[in-house]
Write a protein that holds these residues in place. Structure first.
Motif, PDB file in Angstrom:
ATOM      1  N   GLY B   1       0.817  -1.199   0.000  1.00  0.00           N
ATOM      2  CA  GLY B   1       0.000   0.000   0.000  1.00  0.00           C
ATOM      3  C   GLY B   1       0.849   1.246   0.000  1.00  0.00           C
ATOM      4  N   ASP B   2       0.180   2.395  -0.089  1.00  0.00           N
ATOM      5  CA  ASP B   2       0.883   3.673  -0.071  1.00  0.00           C
ATOM      6  C   ASP B   2       1.549   3.901   1.275  1.00  0.00           C
ATOM      7  OD1 ASP B   2      -1.773   5.428  -1.875  1.00  0.00           O
ATOM      8  OD2 ASP B   2      -0.270   3.987  -2.545  1.00  0.00           O
ATOM      9  N   SER B   3       2.691   4.594   1.250  1.00  0.00           N
ATOM     10  CA  SER B   3       3.341   4.959   2.505  1.00  0.00           C
ATOM     11  C   SER B   3       4.162   6.233   2.315  1.00  0.00           C
ATOM     12  CB  SER B   3       4.238   3.841   3.018  1.00  0.00           C
ATOM     13  OG  SER B   3       5.321   3.620   2.138  1.00  0.00           O
ATOM     14  N   VAL B   4       4.328   6.956   3.400  1.00  0.00           N
ATOM     15  CA  VAL B   4       5.133   8.176   3.428  1.00  0.00           C
ATOM     16  C   VAL B   4       6.125   8.035   4.568  1.00  0.00           C
ATOM     17  CG1 VAL B   4       5.099  10.670   3.806  1.00  0.00           C
ATOM     18  CG2 VAL B   4       3.269   9.583   2.474  1.00  0.00           C
ATOM     19  N   THR B   5       7.386   8.333   4.270  1.00  0.00           N
ATOM     20  CA  THR B   5       8.436   8.182   5.268  1.00  0.00           C
ATOM     21  C   THR B   5       9.093   9.521   5.578  1.00  0.00           C
ATOM     22  OG1 THR B   5       8.908   5.930   4.515  1.00  0.00           O
ATOM     23  CG2 THR B   5      10.598   7.012   5.827  1.00  0.00           C
ATOM     24  N   GLN B   6       9.103   9.856   6.832  1.00  0.00           N
ATOM     25  CA  GLN B   6       9.842  11.021   7.317  1.00  0.00           C
ATOM     26  C   GLN B   6      10.906  10.480   8.258  1.00  0.00           C
ATOM     27  OE1 GLN B   6       5.806  13.342   8.050  1.00  0.00           O
ATOM     28  NE2 GLN B   6       7.529  14.752   8.225  1.00  0.00           N
ATOM     29  N   THR B   7      12.149  10.625   7.881  1.00  0.00           N
ATOM     30  CA  THR B   7      13.221   9.935   8.589  1.00  0.00           C
ATOM     31  C   THR B   7      13.624  10.595   9.910  1.00  0.00           C
ATOM     32  OG1 THR B   7      14.783  11.116   7.176  1.00  0.00           O
ATOM     33  CG2 THR B   7      14.201   8.872   6.541  1.00  0.00           C
ATOM     34  N   GLU B   8      13.373  11.898  10.040  1.00  0.00           N
ATOM     35  CA  GLU B   8      13.790  12.573  11.276  1.00  0.00           C
ATOM     36  C   GLU B   8      12.592  12.821  12.166  1.00  0.00           C
ATOM     37  OE1 GLU B   8      15.975  14.279   7.667  1.00  0.00           O
ATOM     38  OE2 GLU B   8      13.929  14.522   8.373  1.00  0.00           O
ATOM     39  N   GLY B   9      12.698  12.357  13.402  1.00  0.00           N
ATOM     40  CA  GLY B   9      11.645  12.667  14.355  1.00  0.00           C
ATOM     41  C   GLY B   9      11.781  14.072  14.901  1.00  0.00           C
ATOM     42  N   LEU B  10      13.024  14.517  15.061  1.00  0.00           N
ATOM     43  CA  LEU B  10      13.299  15.840  15.604  1.00  0.00           C
ATOM     44  C   LEU B  10      14.444  16.471  14.817  1.00  0.00           C
ATOM     45  CD1 LEU B  10      13.127  18.084  17.801  1.00  0.00           C
ATOM     46  CD2 LEU B  10      14.732  16.719  19.156  1.00  0.00           C
ATOM     47  N   VAL B  11      14.234  17.706  14.391  1.00  0.00           N
ATOM     48  CA  VAL B  11      15.291  18.482  13.750  1.00  0.00           C
ATOM     49  C   VAL B  11      15.460  19.762  14.550  1.00  0.00           C
ATOM     50  CG1 VAL B  11      15.926  19.810  11.707  1.00  0.00           C
ATOM     51  CG2 VAL B  11      14.946  17.528  11.449  1.00  0.00           C
ATOM     52  N   THR B  12      16.672  20.005  14.991  1.00  0.00           N
ATOM     53  CA  THR B  12      16.981  21.223  15.736  1.00  0.00           C
ATOM     54  C   THR B  12      17.910  22.078  14.901  1.00  0.00           C
ATOM     55  OG1 THR B  12      16.748  20.043  17.834  1.00  0.00           O
ATOM     56  CG2 THR B  12      17.884  22.157  17.886  1.00  0.00           C
ATOM     57  N   VAL B  13      17.566  23.347  14.762  1.00  0.00           N
ATOM     58  CA  VAL B  13      18.368  24.242  13.937  1.00  0.00           C
ATOM     59  C   VAL B  13      18.465  25.604  14.618  1.00  0.00           C
ATOM     60  CG1 VAL B  13      16.389  25.049  12.578  1.00  0.00           C
ATOM     61  CG2 VAL B  13      18.684  25.073  11.568  1.00  0.00           C
ATOM     62  N   THR B  14      19.538  26.277  14.386  1.00  0.00           N
ATOM     63  CA  THR B  14      19.730  27.625  14.922  1.00  0.00           C
ATOM     64  C   THR B  14      19.039  28.647  14.018  1.00  0.00           C
ATOM     65  OG1 THR B  14      21.834  26.978  15.914  1.00  0.00           O
ATOM     66  CG2 THR B  14      21.442  29.338  15.629  1.00  0.00           C
ATOM     67  N   GLU B  15      18.403  29.612  14.636  1.00  0.00           N
ATOM     68  CA  GLU B  15      17.719  30.679  13.904  1.00  0.00           C
ATOM     69  C   GLU B  15      18.649  31.283  12.844  1.00  0.00           C
ATOM     70  OE1 GLU B  15      16.800  33.982  16.399  1.00  0.00           O
ATOM     71  OE2 GLU B  15      15.240  34.760  15.066  1.00  0.00           O
ATOM     72  N   GLY B  16      18.094  31.456  11.636  1.00  0.00           N
ATOM     73  CA  GLY B  16      18.858  32.064  10.555  1.00  0.00           C
ATOM     74  C   GLY B  16      19.573  31.079   9.658  1.00  0.00           C
ATOM     75  N   LEU B  17      19.676  29.827  10.111  1.00  0.00           N
ATOM     76  CA  LEU B  17      20.337  28.812   9.299  1.00  0.00           C
ATOM     77  C   LEU B  17      19.319  28.055   8.463  1.00  0.00           C
ATOM     78  CD1 LEU B  17      23.055  27.390  11.717  1.00  0.00           C
ATOM     79  CD2 LEU B  17      23.255  29.166   9.966  1.00  0.00           C
ATOM     80  N   PRO B  18      19.801  27.396   7.401  1.00  0.00           N
ATOM     81  CA  PRO B  18      18.860  26.655   6.558  1.00  0.00           C
ATOM     82  C   PRO B  18      18.390  25.364   7.223  1.00  0.00           C
ATOM     83  CG  PRO B  18      21.107  26.415   5.756  1.00  0.00           C
ATOM     84  CD  PRO B  18      21.156  27.421   6.854  1.00  0.00           C
ATOM     85  N   VAL B  19      17.224  24.918   6.782  1.00  0.00           N
ATOM     86  CA  VAL B  19      16.668  23.685   7.335  1.00  0.00           C
ATOM     87  C   VAL B  19      16.069  22.867   6.192  1.00  0.00           C
ATOM     88  CG1 VAL B  19      14.427  24.767   7.845  1.00  0.00           C
ATOM     89  CG2 VAL B  19      15.126  22.708   9.074  1.00  0.00           C
ATOM     90  N   LYS B  20      16.175  21.541   6.339  1.00  0.00           N
ATOM     91  CA  LYS B  20      15.602  20.625   5.356  1.00  0.00           C
ATOM     92  C   LYS B  20      14.944  19.473   6.089  1.00  0.00           C
ATOM     93  CE  LYS B  20      16.811  17.642   1.421  1.00  0.00           C
ATOM     94  NZ  LYS B  20      17.919  17.123   0.581  1.00  0.00           N
ATOM     95  N   LEU B  21      13.690  19.223   5.776  1.00  0.00           N
ATOM     96  CA  LEU B  21      12.955  18.106   6.340  1.00  0.00           C
ATOM     97  C   LEU B  21      12.690  17.103   5.219  1.00  0.00           C
ATOM     98  CD1 LEU B  21      10.320  19.967   8.563  1.00  0.00           C
ATOM     99  CD2 LEU B  21      12.706  19.390   9.075  1.00  0.00           C
ATOM    100  N   ASN B  22      13.056  15.866   5.456  1.00  0.00           N
ATOM    101  CA  ASN B  22      12.989  14.860   4.402  1.00  0.00           C
ATOM    102  C   ASN B  22      11.637  14.156   4.339  1.00  0.00           C
ATOM    103  OD1 ASN B  22      15.690  15.099   3.390  1.00  0.00           O
ATOM    104  ND2 ASN B  22      16.388  14.118   5.275  1.00  0.00           N
TER     105      ASN B  22
END
Lengths: 114, 114
Positions: B1-22
């Motif tokens: 069946g269909d599925s969606v995977t998000q590999t990171e449960g938690l992403v911590t980033v400093t303000e002003g820096l780039p962020v990417k959620l998979n």
């Protein structure tokens, strides 16, 4: 933006009792949904509802579950009788159209079965 | 069946820096739409981005995502994270087969630190 309202936000109920979760969908929407999210897991589709009928339900939508929207009032999810594994957050949602359009969610009702 | 995977449960980033959620997915359907939902604390999940066109960048509120069917991905990115971006982010797909059913990933909690 458009809001879906869910009442109550929290509910605690004894195992075996009946519970009704209420949802006030966006006013001009025609399609209604319930999703279930167990703590730490993803939101999972339970059922969708259109024109007074269930269109599709998942395997999570047990025989003890039922949905209705009498006379355009609240869209309800009833569980009778409840079981411990029904403890979860239940999200109501609605959309104007059927396919690939924006679905609007409520804040969820946290149901705890004890 | 269909599925969606998000590999990171938690992403911590400093303000002003780039962020990417998979976000990656599996589906057998050809007509699909993808969504990023954002859920702020004590709020309902709401659509942040939507796309159904391969290799086309979609932007909203400083976030962007590009659907890549060749790699089955729909990653969410922002060039400069803000404190107000701290929230839970869900990737979801709609296969359009019936009733606008959404398949969700487990969600990624984004925490932006000063």
């Amino acid at each position: 933006g458009p809001k879906v309202l869910q009442i109550p936000s929290h509910q605690i109920i004894d195992m075996g009792q009946m519970v009704t979760l209420n949802c006030d969908p966006v006013s001009n929407h025609l399609y209604f949904y319930w999703y279930k999210q167990i703590l730490g897991q993803q939101m999972e589709f339970l059922v969708n509802f259109y024109n007074g009928k269930v269109m599709e339900k998942s395997k999570l939508f047990k025989d003890q579950f039922s949905v209705e929207r009498p006379d355009g009032s609240y869209f309800t999810l009833k569980i009778q009788p409840t079981a411990l594994e029904d403890s979860a957050v239940y999200f109501c949602a609605s959309s104007r159209d059927r396919a690939n359009t924006e679905v609007f969610f409520g804040k969820g009702t946290r149901l705890t079965v004890v | 069946g269909d599925s969606v995977t998000q590999t990171e449960g938690l992403v911590t980033v400093t303000e002003g820096l780039p962020v990417k959620l998979n976000c990656t997915y599996q589906t057998t359907y050809l007509t699909i739409a993808f969504f990023w939902y954002v859920q702020y604390l004590n709020e309902a999940p709401q659509v942040l981005l939507k796309s159904s066109t391969d290799n086309k960048r979609t932007e909203h509120q400083g976030f962007h995502a590009t659907l890549h069917k060749s790699s089955s991905s729909f990653h969410l990115q922002k060039s400069s994270a803000q404190l107000s971006d701290s929230a839970l982010y869900y990737c979801a797909l709609s296969d359009g087969s019936s009733g606008n059913k959404l398949i969700f990933g487990i969600g990624t909690l984004l925490s932006v630190k000063p």
